[in-house]
Write a protein that holds these residues in place. Structure first.
Motif, PDB file in Angstrom:
ATOM      1  N   PRO A 276       0.821  -1.210   0.000  1.00  0.00           N
ATOM      2  CA  PRO A 276       0.000   0.000   0.000  1.00  0.00           C
ATOM      3  C   PRO A 276       0.856   1.262   0.000  1.00  0.00           C
ATOM      4  O   PRO A 276       2.014   1.249   0.415  1.00  0.00           O
ATOM      5  N   GLY A 277       0.281   2.331  -0.497  1.00  0.00           N
ATOM      6  CA  GLY A 277       0.942   3.628  -0.419  1.00  0.00           C
ATOM      7  C   GLY A 277       2.067   3.840  -1.388  1.00  0.00           C
ATOM      8  O   GLY A 277       2.834   4.796  -1.260  1.00  0.00           O
ATOM      9  N   LEU A 278       2.203   2.970  -2.384  1.00  0.00           N
ATOM     10  CA  LEU A 278       3.255   3.101  -3.379  1.00  0.00           C
ATOM     11  C   LEU A 278       2.653   3.147  -4.773  1.00  0.00           C
ATOM     12  O   LEU A 278       1.759   2.369  -5.095  1.00  0.00           O
ATOM     13  N   GLU A 279       3.168   4.047  -5.586  1.00  0.00           N
ATOM     14  CA  GLU A 279       2.796   4.093  -6.995  1.00  0.00           C
ATOM     15  C   GLU A 279       3.974   3.569  -7.794  1.00  0.00           C
ATOM     16  O   GLU A 279       5.052   4.168  -7.795  1.00  0.00           O
ATOM     17  N   PHE A 280       3.774   2.452  -8.444  1.00  0.00           N
ATOM     18  CA  PHE A 280       4.842   1.894  -9.270  1.00  0.00           C
ATOM     19  C   PHE A 280       4.656   2.351 -10.711  1.00  0.00           C
ATOM     20  O   PHE A 280       3.573   2.205 -11.278  1.00  0.00           O
ATOM     21  N   PRO A 281       5.698   2.898 -11.319  1.00  0.00           N
ATOM     22  CA  PRO A 281       5.579   3.475 -12.660  1.00  0.00           C
ATOM     23  C   PRO A 281       5.427   2.407 -13.731  1.00  0.00           C
ATOM     24  O   PRO A 281       5.736   1.232 -13.525  1.00  0.00           O
ATOM     25  N   ASN A 282       4.972   2.840 -14.892  1.00  0.00           N
ATOM     26  CA  ASN A 282       4.746   1.959 -16.027  1.00  0.00           C
ATOM     27  C   ASN A 282       5.689   2.344 -17.161  1.00  0.00           C
ATOM     28  O   ASN A 282       5.918   3.533 -17.413  1.00  0.00           O
ATOM     29  N   VAL A 283       6.218   1.329 -17.840  1.00  0.00           N
ATOM     30  CA  VAL A 283       7.167   1.596 -18.930  1.00  0.00           C
ATOM     31  C   VAL A 283       6.498   2.290 -20.105  1.00  0.00           C
ATOM     32  O   VAL A 283       7.187   2.829 -20.984  1.00  0.00           O
ATOM     33  N   LYS A 284       5.181   2.286 -20.136  1.00  0.00           N
ATOM     34  CA  LYS A 284       4.478   3.019 -21.192  1.00  0.00           C
ATOM     35  C   LYS A 284       4.621   4.523 -21.003  1.00  0.00           C
ATOM     36  O   LYS A 284       4.494   5.283 -21.958  1.00  0.00           O
ATOM     37  N   ASP A 285       4.876   4.933 -19.754  1.00  0.00           N
ATOM     38  CA  ASP A 285       4.888   6.358 -19.428  1.00  0.00           C
ATOM     39  C   ASP A 285       6.243   6.879 -18.976  1.00  0.00           C
ATOM     40  O   ASP A 285       6.455   8.097 -18.949  1.00  0.00           O
ATOM     41  N   HIS A 286       7.147   5.972 -18.598  1.00  0.00           N
ATOM     42  CA  HIS A 286       8.427   6.393 -18.038  1.00  0.00           C
ATOM     43  C   HIS A 286       9.546   5.551 -18.618  1.00  0.00           C
ATOM     44  O   HIS A 286       9.359   4.382 -18.957  1.00  0.00           O
ATOM     45  N   SER A 287      10.735   6.133 -18.689  1.00  0.00           N
ATOM     46  CA  SER A 287      11.899   5.378 -19.144  1.00  0.00           C
ATOM     47  C   SER A 287      12.367   4.442 -18.036  1.00  0.00           C
ATOM     48  O   SER A 287      12.115   4.679 -16.845  1.00  0.00           O
TER      49      SER A 287
END
Length: 393
Positions: A276-287
């Protein structure tokens, strides 16, 4: 800093090395229904798999950052019709490529295509040495197929790792499992003690072996190691529930290991999406570079700055880095707590209770297995993005 203060601001400033090991979870689709599956309980909520171009872009960026080995996993990666294209790209970039498969979908023609694409290595899973238990544990009829695939692996001169997840239902037959690996010509056998996350956590009372079972299995394994040291490498460790110190999870959070899930979400381990409380980034949006070095999701539990007591002042903190964040969350409700496997943890009692129940052979009978399938997933998962239910310890 107070132990109960917000941990999100605690980030070590030392820059980590590159993500040397990339796990590409190409799909969560799978013909098997294993009761110990690592895939999230809410796997059926994951949509919009990365397309071929998305995976190729990810492979290129990770390689530029320093990744050297890629594992193609799932689910069952053979269900991706573009697998050969993705493998070929990985090989052209200089990766060492490893396919982790149940064997379903690997026919001679496709095996040759993967060989031509440059696949280096195959890890084939079995659930047991017998057809009856293998097929029961996967809830499929796949044992005969797996033996055919093992022959295909040898025919294509791939190094073969045979993987068998070990638990209460098959640990008493570990000698038969080793004999199967020898008969199939495996160079390496992974006796992978069940890790109690996701589906295995749900089925823990049915799967956790007793101390007596573990001791007997360890003795048998040692005898085979000595007798067949020139033929096969046997890898096994004691389940961490029976240790008094936790493992250094993934060799340290955000240290060498990067997982990309089927929809492109980047995680520091297979199961971190539950936290909980974590946003994991997506390769579609971030390098990959921004994900690895800059994202709060990868930095939150990197290093030691996030630690509470007793980890914060523990002289052994470098050895295990506080243990597993997912296990801490599942068993205590707090991902920043000391891993309860550690006997210094104030929550060690939840492990001791589970171990005590495992000594009673009747416990497993009172908890029928729940097999991995979309219907069970719909009943048991909640929250956005298919996050797992926090099951009681």
């Amino acid at each position: 800093m107070d132990n109960n203060s917000d941990q999100s601001s605690v980030i070590d400033t030392d820059k980590p090395g590159p993500p040397l090991w990339l796990l590409a979870e190409l799909t969560y689709r799978c013909p098997l229904h294993c009761a110990f599956c690592f895939n999230p309980i809410g796997f059926d909520k994951i949509e919009n798999e990365l397309d071929t171009a998305g995976w190729i872009k990810t492979l290129r960026q990770a390689r530029e950052l320093g990744s050297v080995q890629v594992g193609f996993s799932g689910g069952e990666p053979m269900l991706r019709q573009d697998l050969e294209e993705i493998v070929a790209e990985a090989r052209s970039l200089g990766y060492y490529t490893n396919l982790l498969t149940s064997g379903v979908g690997l026919k001679p023609k496709r095996a040759r295509a993967l060989k031509d694409a440059g696949l280096d290595h195959v890890q084939l899973s079995f659930q047991d040495s017998t057809k009856e238990l293998n097929d029961f544990l996967s809830n499929t009829k796949t044992y005969d197929l797996k033996k055919e695939v093992a022959a295909m692996i040898k025919d294509n001169d791939w190094p073969m790792v045979l993987n068998c997840v070990i638990h209460r239902m098959n640990i008493d037959y570990i000698d038969k499992i080793i004999e199967l690996a020898l008969d199939l010509g495996a160079e390496t056998l992974e006796l992978a003690n069940t890790q109690f996350y996701s589906w295995a956590k749900l089925n823990r009372d049915s799967l956790l072996p007793s101390r007596e079972q573990i001791d007997k299995a360890y003795a048998v394994t040692e005898r085979y190691r000595e007798k067949y040291a020139d033929r096969i490498r046997i890898i096994s460790v004691i389940p961490d529930y029976y240790e008094n110190r936790p493992k250094k999870c993934m060799n340290g959070w955000g240290n060498v290991f990067l997982t990309i899930t089927p929809d492109g979400t980047a995680l520091p381990c297979h199961t971190a999406g539950m936290l909980p409380g974590l946003e994991f980034p997506n390769v579609k949006d971030h390098s990959i570079s921004d994900i690895w070095y800059e994202s709060e999701g990868f930095n939150r539990y990197r290093g030691k700055g996030w630690m509470k007591e007793p980890c914060r002042s523990c002289p052994e903190q470098e050895e295990d880095l506080g243990g597993c964040r997912c296990q801490a969350y599942m068993l205590t409700g707090d991902p920043a707590a000391a891993d309860p496997v550690c006997d210094k943890s104030p929550h060690r009692g939840v492990i001791d209770e589970a171990v005590a129940r495992a000594q009673n052979g009747d416990t497993a009978e009172a908890h029928p297995l729940v097999f991995r399938d979309p219907k069970a997933s719909q009943r048991l998962s909640t929250g956005k993005d298919g996050a797992d239910v926090l099951l009681p310890g």
